[in-house]
Motif scaffolding. Structure first.
Motif, PDB file in Angstrom:
ATOM      1  N   LEU A 175     -46.382 -16.381   9.430  1.00  0.00           N
ATOM      2  CA  LEU A 175     -45.324 -15.976  10.356  1.00  0.00           C
ATOM      3  C   LEU A 175     -45.505 -14.529  10.792  1.00  0.00           C
ATOM      4  O   LEU A 175     -45.264 -14.187  11.955  1.00  0.00           O
ATOM      5  N   TYR A 176     -45.930 -13.678   9.877  1.00  0.00           N
ATOM      6  CA  TYR A 176     -46.169 -12.267  10.216  1.00  0.00           C
ATOM      7  C   TYR A 176     -47.233 -12.153  11.308  1.00  0.00           C
ATOM      8  O   TYR A 176     -47.067 -11.403  12.276  1.00  0.00           O
ATOM      9  N   VAL A 177     -48.310 -12.902  11.148  1.00  0.00           N
ATOM     10  CA  VAL A 177     -49.386 -12.879  12.150  1.00  0.00           C
ATOM     11  C   VAL A 177     -48.888 -13.455  13.474  1.00  0.00           C
ATOM     12  O   VAL A 177     -49.159 -12.917  14.554  1.00  0.00           O
ATOM     13  N   LEU A 178     -48.141 -14.547  13.395  1.00  0.00           N
ATOM     14  CA  LEU A 178     -47.635 -15.202  14.605  1.00  0.00           C
ATOM     15  C   LEU A 178     -46.687 -14.287  15.377  1.00  0.00           C
ATOM     16  O   LEU A 178     -46.690 -14.269  16.606  1.00  0.00           O
ATOM     17  N   LEU A 179     -45.900 -13.515  14.672  1.00  0.00           N
ATOM     18  CA  LEU A 179     -44.953 -12.620  15.329  1.00  0.00           C
ATOM     19  C   LEU A 179     -45.645 -11.416  15.949  1.00  0.00           C
ATOM     20  O   LEU A 179     -45.237 -10.922  17.009  1.00  0.00           O
ATOM     21  N   GLY A 180     -46.678 -10.929  15.292  1.00  0.00           N
ATOM     22  CA  GLY A 180     -47.355  -9.739  15.781  1.00  0.00           C
ATOM     23  C   GLY A 180     -48.324  -9.997  16.905  1.00  0.00           C
ATOM     24  O   GLY A 180     -48.562  -9.115  17.738  1.00  0.00           O
ATOM     25  N   ALA A 181     -48.889 -11.202  16.976  1.00  0.00           N
ATOM     26  CA  ALA A 181     -49.916 -11.502  17.975  1.00  0.00           C
ATOM     27  C   ALA A 181     -49.446 -11.336  19.417  1.00  0.00           C
ATOM     28  O   ALA A 181     -50.169 -10.763  20.247  1.00  0.00           O
ATOM     29  N   PRO A 182     -48.238 -11.795  19.796  1.00  0.00           N
ATOM     30  CA  PRO A 182     -47.831 -11.670  21.206  1.00  0.00           C
ATOM     31  C   PRO A 182     -47.735 -10.240  21.716  1.00  0.00           C
ATOM     32  O   PRO A 182     -47.761 -10.008  22.925  1.00  0.00           O
ATOM     33  N   SER A 183     -47.618  -9.259  20.837  1.00  0.00           N
ATOM     34  CA  SER A 183     -47.507  -7.874  21.286  1.00  0.00           C
ATOM     35  C   SER A 183     -48.794  -7.399  21.959  1.00  0.00           C
ATOM     36  O   SER A 183     -48.783  -6.382  22.671  1.00  0.00           O
ATOM     37  N   TYR A 184     -49.892  -8.111  21.750  1.00  0.00           N
ATOM     38  CA  TYR A 184     -51.160  -7.753  22.376  1.00  0.00           C
ATOM     39  C   TYR A 184     -51.370  -8.491  23.692  1.00  0.00           C
ATOM     40  O   TYR A 184     -52.418  -8.372  24.315  1.00  0.00           O
ATOM     41  N   MET A 185     -50.377  -9.269  24.110  1.00  0.00           N
ATOM     42  CA  MET A 185     -50.478 -10.051  25.338  1.00  0.00           C
ATOM     43  C   MET A 185     -49.859  -9.294  26.504  1.00  0.00           C
ATOM     44  O   MET A 185     -48.919  -8.520  26.337  1.00  0.00           O
ATOM     45  N   GLU A 186     -50.373  -9.524  27.691  1.00  0.00           N
ATOM     46  CA  GLU A 186     -49.802  -8.959  28.907  1.00  0.00           C
ATOM     47  C   GLU A 186     -48.808  -9.926  29.540  1.00  0.00           C
ATOM     48  O   GLU A 186     -47.973  -9.528  30.341  1.00  0.00           O
ATOM     49  N   SER A 187     -48.909 -11.199  29.183  1.00  0.00           N
ATOM     50  CA  SER A 187     -48.039 -12.217  29.765  1.00  0.00           C
ATOM     51  C   SER A 187     -46.589 -12.019  29.345  1.00  0.00           C
ATOM     52  O   SER A 187     -46.291 -11.471  28.279  1.00  0.00           O
ATOM     53  N   GLU A 188     -45.676 -12.490  30.199  1.00  0.00           N
ATOM     54  CA  GLU A 188     -44.252 -12.416  29.883  1.00  0.00           C
ATOM     55  C   GLU A 188     -43.882 -13.327  28.714  1.00  0.00           C
ATOM     56  O   GLU A 188     -42.768 -13.249  28.196  1.00  0.00           O
ATOM     57  N   VAL A 189     -44.815 -14.162  28.289  1.00  0.00           N
ATOM     58  CA  VAL A 189     -44.572 -15.027  27.131  1.00  0.00           C
ATOM     59  C   VAL A 189     -44.287 -14.197  25.881  1.00  0.00           C
ATOM     60  O   VAL A 189     -43.612 -14.656  24.953  1.00  0.00           O
ATOM     61  N   ARG A 190     -44.758 -12.983  25.857  1.00  0.00           N
ATOM     62  CA  ARG A 190     -44.553 -12.130  24.682  1.00  0.00           C
ATOM     63  C   ARG A 190     -43.070 -11.887  24.404  1.00  0.00           C
ATOM     64  O   ARG A 190     -42.689 -11.561  23.270  1.00  0.00           O
ATOM     65  N   PHE A 191     -42.219 -12.017  25.411  1.00  0.00           N
ATOM     66  CA  PHE A 191     -40.798 -11.786  25.209  1.00  0.00           C
ATOM     67  C   PHE A 191     -40.140 -12.890  24.388  1.00  0.00           C
ATOM     68  O   PHE A 191     -38.992 -12.755  23.971  1.00  0.00           O
ATOM     69  N   LEU A 192     -40.860 -13.983  24.142  1.00  0.00           N
ATOM     70  CA  LEU A 192     -40.333 -15.037  23.279  1.00  0.00           C
ATOM     71  C   LEU A 192     -40.393 -14.650  21.810  1.00  0.00           C
ATOM     72  O   LEU A 192     -39.698 -15.229  20.981  1.00  0.00           O
ATOM     73  N   SER A 193     -41.224 -13.687  21.483  1.00  0.00           N
ATOM     74  CA  SER A 193     -41.359 -13.261  20.092  1.00  0.00           C
ATOM     75  C   SER A 193     -40.198 -12.364  19.691  1.00  0.00           C
ATOM     76  O   SER A 193     -39.891 -11.386  20.388  1.00  0.00           O
ATOM     77  N   PRO A 194     -39.537 -12.654  18.582  1.00  0.00           N
ATOM     78  CA  PRO A 194     -38.464 -11.762  18.102  1.00  0.00           C
ATOM     79  C   PRO A 194     -38.964 -10.369  17.752  1.00  0.00           C
ATOM     80  O   PRO A 194     -38.164  -9.451  17.609  1.00  0.00           O
ATOM     81  N   ALA A 195     -40.283 -10.209  17.614  1.00  0.00           N
ATOM     82  CA  ALA A 195     -40.849  -8.907  17.261  1.00  0.00           C
ATOM     83  C   ALA A 195     -41.263  -8.101  18.481  1.00  0.00           C
ATOM     84  O   ALA A 195     -41.774  -6.989  18.330  1.00  0.00           O
TER      85      ALA A 195
END
Length: 433
Positions: A175-195
């Motif tokens: 879960l830690y990895v899953l939460l941190g991974a979207p922060s490296y994305m440019e897509s707006e999908v990253r806003f789905l992550s609580p982190a």
């Protein structure tokens, strides 16, 4: 005659009270509080004194540290009956499977919420004495709390379904990895992550921010719980549809989830006085104005009666206009702690640099032009002389000696001509020392 339904409800309440007092649930609340407070306190200089920074740090800790911890605790709770080899006894309990799962998972969620609320209270109490305008965001606090409640039920379901003893730590790490991974994305999908790190300093969420974020995380949690424990598992389609819809709204909106906070964005200026320039900063930094004026008093005295000297200094985040100088206000933790300038020398040097820095980056061969070296030496000399004891430069001693040797009237006139060309990239226009 005793109502069977009422008897079941009383037994459920009794079981819930017992679960709240024993087992790992109370320890989960304590662990959440310590897991959030320790990293927060270690970074106190970076957030204490600013509501946005406070909630940004708390949100990051809650998502990346608190979430995996709560998920692991709930997962361990979910696998308790299998470890004790009492899973078969659950079939003889009069309560339904959904009621059993909710009663067993709720203590973890409630104690995790208590740990978060305790941390929230401590962080806000530590910030309140040092803040100016603005205030904490209720929406951010609610969504962070909703995240911990949601992940508790998801973790519990995973513990019930997977009988591997190491699933709890593996779930936390994954879960830690899953939460941190979207922060490296440019897509707006990253806003789905609580982190996802939201811009909370100077911005506030839109009014529907909390309901949509709760529908996203809560919808996933309810979907998992119903799919596992409900008699009619098809009902899980309803919260799943809610979660998907909320997720689509979040992705479509992206950065539009936040708007400018007028209470924070407006300027606050020091009192106008003859011969003393005004200092203007954002409202949350207004309490720093007396210390900033004191630190810059030497600069102001050297520029007194200089033609073209700025009459107003505005912090760079507010955007100085023509005739205003940029006030390079350091960030919290790097020159500002709570409501104090911890490094006045850096503050003065950076502010003076804004007066002497000429942006010639558009001219690729600026440094090779005839006279460019003289201009750069002149800039360093003026910056050093204005900063005085706060200087961080090592100017050419010949240039500095010439500037100091000038009669006061001549020096003021020369500085006036210099300031008039501080944006020029034509060496011939800059007066020589």
């Amino acid at each position: 005659m005793t109502d069977p339904g009422a008897l079941v409800r009383r037994r459920t309440h009794t079981a819930l009270r017992a679960e709240l007092r024993r087992g790992i649930a109370p320890w989960t609340g304590l662990a959440v509080a310590l897991t959030l407070l320790v990293p927060l306190w270690s970074k106190a200089p970076q957030w204490q004194g600013n509501w946005g920074d406070t909630q940004a740090q708390l949100r990051a800790a809650t998502a990346l540290l608190g979430g995996p911890l709560v998920a692991a605790a709930a997962c361990w709770q979910g696998g308790r009956e299998y470890r004790r080899r009492t899973a078969e006894l659950l079939l003889s309990v009069p309560r339904g499977r959904l009621a059993q799962a909710t009663t067993a998972a709720a203590p973890i969620a409630l104690w995790a919420a208590a740990g978060y609320l305790l941390t929230l209270g401590v962080a806000f109490a530590a910030t309140a004495p040092y803040t100016g305008a603005g205030g904490p965001s209720f929406s951010i606090a609610v969504t962070d709390l909703g995240w911990l409640l949601s992940i508790a039920f998801v973790g519990f379901v995973v513990g019930r379904l997977v009988r591997w003893r190491l699933i709890a730590p593996v779930l936390a790490a994954g879960l830690y990895v899953l939460l941190g991974a979207p922060s490296y994305m440019e897509s707006e999908v990253r806003f789905l992550s609580p982190a996802e790190q939201y811009p909370l300093d100077g911005y506030v969420p839109v009014w529907w921010f909390a309901p949509v974020l709760l529908a996203w995380t809560g919808g996933i949690a309810v979907t998992a719980l119903l799919a596992y424990a409900a008699r009619r598992r098809g009902l899980a389609v309803v919260p799943l549809a809610v979660a998907v819809t909320a997720g689509a709204v979040i992705v479509h909106t992206g950065t539009g989830l936040f708007r400018d906070d007028p209470a924070v964005r407006h300027r606050v200026c020091s009192a106008a006085a003859p011969g003393t320039p005004q200092l203007c900063v954002r409202a949350p930094d207004a309490q720093l104005l007396p210390r900033m004026s004191e630190a810059l008093s030497g600069v102001f005295s050297r520029l007194a009666e200089v033609p073209g000297a700025p009459a107003r200094y505005v912090d760079t985040e507010s955007g100085p206009k023509d005739g205003e100088a940029g006030l390079s206000l350091a960030t919290r933790g790097w020159g500002i702690t709570r409501d104090k300038l911890t490094d006045p020398r850096l503050f003065v040097s950076d502010t003076v640099l804004g007066l002497t820095w000429r942006d010639c980056s558009a001219d690729a061969h600026w440094s090779e032009r005839e006279g460019a070296d003289r201009v750069m030496r002149t800039d360093d000399t003026v910056a050093d002389w204005l900063a005085g004891e706060h200087s961080t430069w090592r100017p050419d001693k010949r240039y500095l000696t010439r500037l100091k040797a000038m009669p006061d009237t001549d020096r003021k006139a020369w500085l006036g001509r210099y300031l008039a060309t501080r944006k020029s990239c034509t060496p011939a226009e800059v007066p020589a020392l």
